[in-house]
Scaffold this active site. Structure first.
Site, PDB file in Angstrom:
ATOM      1  N   TYR A   1       0.841  -1.197   0.000  1.00 35.29           N
ATOM      2  CA  TYR A   1       0.000   0.000   0.000  1.00 35.29           C
ATOM      3  C   TYR A   1       0.881   1.253   0.000  1.00 35.29           C
ATOM      4  O   TYR A   1       1.460   1.618   1.023  1.00 35.29           O
ATOM      5  CB  TYR A   1      -0.953   0.015   1.201  1.00 35.29           C
ATOM      6  CG  TYR A   1      -1.938  -1.145   1.262  1.00 35.29           C
ATOM      7  CD1 TYR A   1      -2.215  -1.925   0.142  1.00 35.29           C
ATOM      8  CD2 TYR A   1      -2.599  -1.451   2.437  1.00 35.29           C
ATOM      9  CE1 TYR A   1      -3.113  -2.979   0.200  1.00 35.29           C
ATOM     10  CE2 TYR A   1      -3.510  -2.512   2.498  1.00 35.29           C
ATOM     11  CZ  TYR A   1      -3.751  -3.272   1.375  1.00 35.29           C
ATOM     12  OH  TYR A   1      -4.641  -4.325   1.434  1.00 35.29           O
TER      13      TYR A   1
ATOM     14  N   HIS B   1      -0.329 -12.172   0.907  1.00 33.23           N
ATOM     15  CA  HIS B   1      -1.363 -11.347   0.264  1.00 33.23           C
ATOM     16  C   HIS B   1      -2.126 -12.134  -0.810  1.00 33.23           C
ATOM     17  O   HIS B   1      -3.293 -11.847  -1.105  1.00 33.23           O
ATOM     18  CB  HIS B   1      -0.675 -10.115  -0.340  1.00 33.23           C
ATOM     19  CG  HIS B   1      -1.504  -8.869  -0.360  1.00 33.23           C
ATOM     20  ND1 HIS B   1      -0.975  -7.618  -0.257  1.00 33.23           N
ATOM     21  CD2 HIS B   1      -2.838  -8.686  -0.495  1.00 33.23           C
ATOM     22  CE1 HIS B   1      -1.955  -6.716  -0.321  1.00 33.23           C
ATOM     23  NE2 HIS B   1      -3.083  -7.337  -0.474  1.00 33.23           N
TER      24      HIS B   1
ATOM     25  N   PRO C   1     -15.739  -4.618   2.554  1.00 31.59           N
ATOM     26  CA  PRO C   1     -17.121  -4.951   2.923  1.00 31.59           C
ATOM     27  C   PRO C   1     -18.122  -3.896   2.466  1.00 31.59           C
ATOM     28  O   PRO C   1     -19.321  -4.155   2.453  1.00 31.59           O
ATOM     29  CB  PRO C   1     -17.062  -5.015   4.460  1.00 31.59           C
ATOM     30  CG  PRO C   1     -15.936  -4.113   4.835  1.00 31.59           C
ATOM     31  CD  PRO C   1     -14.917  -4.272   3.731  1.00 31.59           C
ATOM     32  N   LEU C   2     -17.606  -2.712   2.090  1.00 29.87           N
ATOM     33  CA  LEU C   2     -18.490  -1.631   1.627  1.00 29.87           C
ATOM     34  C   LEU C   2     -18.491  -1.568   0.108  1.00 29.87           C
ATOM     35  O   LEU C   2     -18.873  -0.544  -0.473  1.00 29.87           O
ATOM     36  CB  LEU C   2     -18.007  -0.290   2.201  1.00 29.87           C
ATOM     37  CG  LEU C   2     -17.647  -0.298   3.694  1.00 29.87           C
ATOM     38  CD1 LEU C   2     -17.068   1.046   4.126  1.00 29.87           C
ATOM     39  CD2 LEU C   2     -18.882  -0.633   4.536  1.00 29.87           C
TER      40      LEU C   2
ATOM     41  N   ARG D   1     -16.068  -1.209  -1.785  1.00 23.01           N
ATOM     42  CA  ARG D   1     -15.129  -0.127  -2.155  1.00 23.01           C
ATOM     43  C   ARG D   1     -15.843   1.217  -2.280  1.00 23.01           C
ATOM     44  O   ARG D   1     -15.532   2.018  -3.167  1.00 23.01           O
ATOM     45  CB  ARG D   1     -14.376  -0.479  -3.437  1.00 23.01           C
ATOM     46  CG  ARG D   1     -13.540  -1.751  -3.297  1.00 23.01           C
ATOM     47  CD  ARG D   1     -12.798  -2.077  -4.564  1.00 23.01           C
ATOM     48  NE  ARG D   1     -12.150  -3.382  -4.483  1.00 23.01           N
ATOM     49  CZ  ARG D   1     -10.886  -3.595  -4.142  1.00 23.01           C
ATOM     50  NH1 ARG D   1     -10.123  -2.593  -3.815  1.00 23.01           N
ATOM     51  NH2 ARG D   1     -10.382  -4.819  -4.118  1.00 23.01           N
ATOM     52  N   GLY D   2     -16.815   1.414  -1.416  1.00 26.35           N
ATOM     53  CA  GLY D   2     -17.487   2.717  -1.358  1.00 26.35           C
ATOM     54  C   GLY D   2     -18.641   2.855  -2.339  1.00 26.35           C
ATOM     55  O   GLY D   2     -19.279   3.903  -2.419  1.00 26.35           O
TER      56      GLY D   2
ATOM     57  N   SER E   1     -21.824   4.416  -1.291  1.00 27.17           N
ATOM     58  CA  SER E   1     -21.814   5.790  -0.770  1.00 27.17           C
ATOM     59  C   SER E   1     -22.390   6.777  -1.783  1.00 27.17           C
ATOM     60  O   SER E   1     -22.036   6.740  -2.957  1.00 27.17           O
ATOM     61  CB  SER E   1     -20.377   6.190  -0.447  1.00 27.17           C
ATOM     62  OG  SER E   1     -20.291   7.579  -0.295  1.00 27.17           O
TER      63      SER E   1
HETATM   64  N1  LIG Z   1      -6.375  -8.570   0.949  1.00 27.74           N
HETATM   65  C1  LIG Z   1      -6.598  -7.833  -0.111  1.00 27.74           C
HETATM   66  O1  LIG Z   1      -6.280  -8.204  -1.240  1.00 27.74           O
HETATM   67  C2  LIG Z   1      -7.258  -6.498   0.066  1.00 27.74           C
HETATM   68  C3  LIG Z   1      -7.754  -5.801  -1.054  1.00 27.74           C
HETATM   69  C4  LIG Z   1      -8.370  -4.571  -0.841  1.00 27.74           C
HETATM   70  C5  LIG Z   1      -8.477  -4.060   0.448  1.00 27.74           C
HETATM   71  N2  LIG Z   1      -7.967  -4.736   1.497  1.00 27.74           N
HETATM   72  C6  LIG Z   1      -8.044  -4.212   2.883  1.00 27.74           C
HETATM   73  O2  LIG Z   1      -9.415  -4.082   3.223  1.00 27.74           O
HETATM   74  C7  LIG Z   1      -9.675  -2.760   3.668  1.00 27.74           C
HETATM   75  C8  LIG Z   1     -11.100  -2.379   3.325  1.00 27.74           C
HETATM   76  O3  LIG Z   1     -11.353  -2.471   1.939  1.00 27.74           O
HETATM   77  P1  LIG Z   1     -11.425  -1.195   0.992  1.00 27.74           P
HETATM   78  O4  LIG Z   1     -10.936  -0.020   1.739  1.00 27.74           O
HETATM   79  O5  LIG Z   1     -10.745  -1.563  -0.259  1.00 27.74           O
HETATM   80  O6  LIG Z   1     -12.962  -1.089   0.645  1.00 27.74           O
HETATM   81  P2  LIG Z   1     -14.264  -0.787   1.507  1.00 27.74           P
HETATM   82  O7  LIG Z   1     -13.979  -0.899   2.942  1.00 27.74           O
HETATM   83  O8  LIG Z   1     -15.324  -1.629   0.937  1.00 27.74           O
HETATM   84  O9  LIG Z   1     -14.617   0.716   1.082  1.00 27.74           O
HETATM   85  C9  LIG Z   1     -13.738   1.790   1.296  1.00 27.74           C
HETATM   86  C10 LIG Z   1     -14.352   2.995   0.624  1.00 27.74           C
HETATM   87  O10 LIG Z   1     -15.588   3.322   1.279  1.00 27.74           O
HETATM   88  C11 LIG Z   1     -15.574   4.669   1.683  1.00 27.74           C
HETATM   89  N3  LIG Z   1     -16.289   4.768   2.963  1.00 27.74           N
HETATM   90  C12 LIG Z   1     -15.948   4.196   4.137  1.00 27.74           C
HETATM   91  N4  LIG Z   1     -16.847   4.458   5.090  1.00 27.74           N
HETATM   92  C13 LIG Z   1     -17.775   5.253   4.526  1.00 27.74           C
HETATM   93  C14 LIG Z   1     -18.957   5.882   4.996  1.00 27.74           C
HETATM   94  N5  LIG Z   1     -19.364   5.721   6.264  1.00 27.74           N
HETATM   95  N6  LIG Z   1     -19.679   6.638   4.135  1.00 27.74           N
HETATM   96  C15 LIG Z   1     -19.265   6.794   2.858  1.00 27.74           C
HETATM   97  N7  LIG Z   1     -18.171   6.219   2.342  1.00 27.74           N
HETATM   98  C16 LIG Z   1     -17.423   5.449   3.170  1.00 27.74           C
HETATM   99  C17 LIG Z   1     -14.129   5.037   1.821  1.00 27.74           C
HETATM  100  O11 LIG Z   1     -13.991   6.426   1.664  1.00 27.74           O
HETATM  101  P3  LIG Z   1     -12.660   7.250   2.139  1.00 27.74           P
HETATM  102  O12 LIG Z   1     -11.510   6.542   1.479  1.00 27.74           O
HETATM  103  O13 LIG Z   1     -12.921   8.593   1.620  1.00 27.74           O
HETATM  104  O14 LIG Z   1     -12.600   7.164   3.605  1.00 27.74           O
HETATM  105  C18 LIG Z   1     -13.501   4.241   0.687  1.00 27.74           C
HETATM  106  O15 LIG Z   1     -13.629   4.927  -0.524  1.00 27.74           O
HETATM  107  C19 LIG Z   1      -8.605  -1.921   2.948  1.00 27.74           C
HETATM  108  O16 LIG Z   1      -8.428  -0.653   3.577  1.00 27.74           O
HETATM  109  C20 LIG Z   1      -7.416  -2.833   3.038  1.00 27.74           C
HETATM  110  O17 LIG Z   1      -6.799  -2.716   4.322  1.00 27.74           O
HETATM  111  C21 LIG Z   1      -7.379  -5.955   1.317  1.00 27.74           C
END
Ligand SMILES: NC(=O)c1ccc[n+]([C@@H]2O[C@H](COP(=O)([O-])OP(=O)(O)OC[C@H]3O[C@@H](n4cnc5c(N)ncnc54)[C@H](OP(=O)(O)O)[C@@H]3O)[C@@H](O)[C@H]2O)c1
Length: 333
Positions: free
Chosen positions: A56, A130, A210-211, A213-214, A217
């Site tokens: 990252y 990963h 889980p969201l 990826r936004g 929103s």
């Molecule tokens: N193992 C893997 O291959 C892998 C791949 C992807 C991600 N991950 C991990 O999983 C974590 C979570 O996944 P993710 O971040 O990709 O996706 P996510 O949790 O599904 O969604 C993140 C997005 O949602 C937005 N968001 C969060 N809370 C919100 C709210 N209350 N209202 C409106 N928008 C909201 C965030 O905005 P902002 O950014 O503006 O806050 C961001 O754009 C990552 O941070 C990472 O640590 C792992």
């Protein structure tokens, strides 16, 4: 805070963690001060399970987190991941031509030292591969990871996006505490055979993205994403899929409004409702969103709510793939 156990260990983790990726990578402009304030706020709220990875921001995310982690070492359960490498030092998202995956024992040993140094700590609480390297037997990768446990550099082992078969082989070498895979109301791959396998083996599922990826929103403007926003590469955000998903999210938002919450909170509540052995890690770089997300823990979903959500999915089925072809080739191995 509500708590959930990590696998069959005695480790009590908050029922939601914090995904830190967007603080340094993938989701448009970053703001270091707000990110650090978000980490501080997470500690106040009891969200002390933080998720990062060496890729990252090419190490920048681990360095950022270290600023709050080091002075609070005994309060935080830190998870990081290794394996994606950049060709010619060019950092980029997984699945693009500039990255490749390396699960070799030799790289495990180098990568852990790099992460420990950037994080500024002596032991990583949870260390994930990963991905599963298609060119290296998983037993060899996990064997090298198990050596890190013996050396005290790592406490628990995890895999990300591993298949049921890989989980079984890995778990025979060393107990696997957690599987981190994408799981949301829109991404259901794990329901085929992974969920039953993690239940059987006593492994926690850590649903990432889980969201979606936004996508849920109202603030997400897919037409005007930053040029380097990773979401531009996702089929789900393009053409007919994007149109389908706009309808889907609109109806989802109506359902959320009827329950006095946002569509994002409803999406997170859905994941939390899938089992007490899951610890989703919603990602955010903003205090406001973190505070909203923690409230999802109090949303009760009735059988009728869950049915209504499924009905919307059936009405708009053209959701699209969760990754581009290159990145899909590396999941569920
Ligand atoms: N193992 C893997 O291959 C892998 C791949 C992807 C991600 N991950 C991990 O999983 C974590 C979570 O996944 P993710 O971040 O990709 O996706 P996510 O949790 O599904 O969604 C993140 C997005 O949602 C937005 N968001 C969060 N809370 C919100 C709210 N209350 N209202 C409106 N928008 C909201 C965030 O905005 P902002 O950014 O503006 O806050 C961001 O754009 C990552 O941070 C990472 O640590 C792992």
């Amino acid at each position: 805070m509500k708590y959930r156990n990590l696998g069959t260990t005695n480790e009590k983790l908050p029922a939601i963690g914090l995904g830190c990726m967007g603080m340094s990578f993938a989701y448009g402009p970053t703001d270091e001060q707000e990110s650090l304030a978000t980490l501080e706020r997470a500690l106040d709220l009891g969200i002390n399970f933080w998720d990062t990875a060496d890729m990252y921001g090419n190490g920048a995310n681990e360095e950022l987190i270290s600023k709050i982690l080091v002075p609070n070492r005994d309060k935080v359960f830190i998870a990081t991941k290794f394996g994606f490498r950049f060709k010619d030092g060019v950092a980029g998202p997984s699945g693009t031509a500039s990255t490749y995956f390396d699960g070799s024992p030799a790289w495990v040993k180098v990568a852990v030292e790099n992460s420990l140094k950037r994080l500024g700590i002596e032991t990583i609480d949870l260390y994930y591969a990963h991905r599963v390297d298609p060119n290296i037997p998983i037993e060899e990768t996990v064997g090298a990871m198990a050596d890190l446990v013996k050396e005290g550099k790592v406490r628990y082992l995890g895999l990300s996006e591993a298949s049921a078969a890989s989980l079984r082989k890995a778990n025979a070498v060393h107990p696997i505490a957690a599987l981190q895979s994408e799981y949301s109301i829109l991404t259901r791959d794990v329901e085929k055979e992974i969920l039953s396998t993690v239940h059987e083996l006593g492994i926690s599922l850590i649903p990432y993205a889980p969201l979606a990826r936004g996508l849920f929103s109202n603030a997400l403007d897919l037409e005007n994403l930053a040029a380097d926003d990773f979401r531009r590469t996702l089929p789900r955000n393009q053409g007919a899929h994007a149109r389908n998903n706009a309808h889907l999210v609109a109806e989802f938002s109506e359902l959320a409004a009827a329950k006095n919450c946002t569509a994002i909170q409803l999406a997170l509540a859905w994941v939390l409702a899938q089992g007490n052995d899951m610890i989703p890690i919603p990602g955010t770089k903003k205090r406001k969103y973190l505070e909203e997300n923690v409230k999802a823990l109090d949303i009760q979903l009735s059988a009728a709510d869950l049915e209504n959500m499924e009905a919307i999915l059936h009405k708009y089925p053209n959701i699209g793939a969760r990754y581009s072809e290159g990145a899909m080739a590396l999941v569920n191995h």
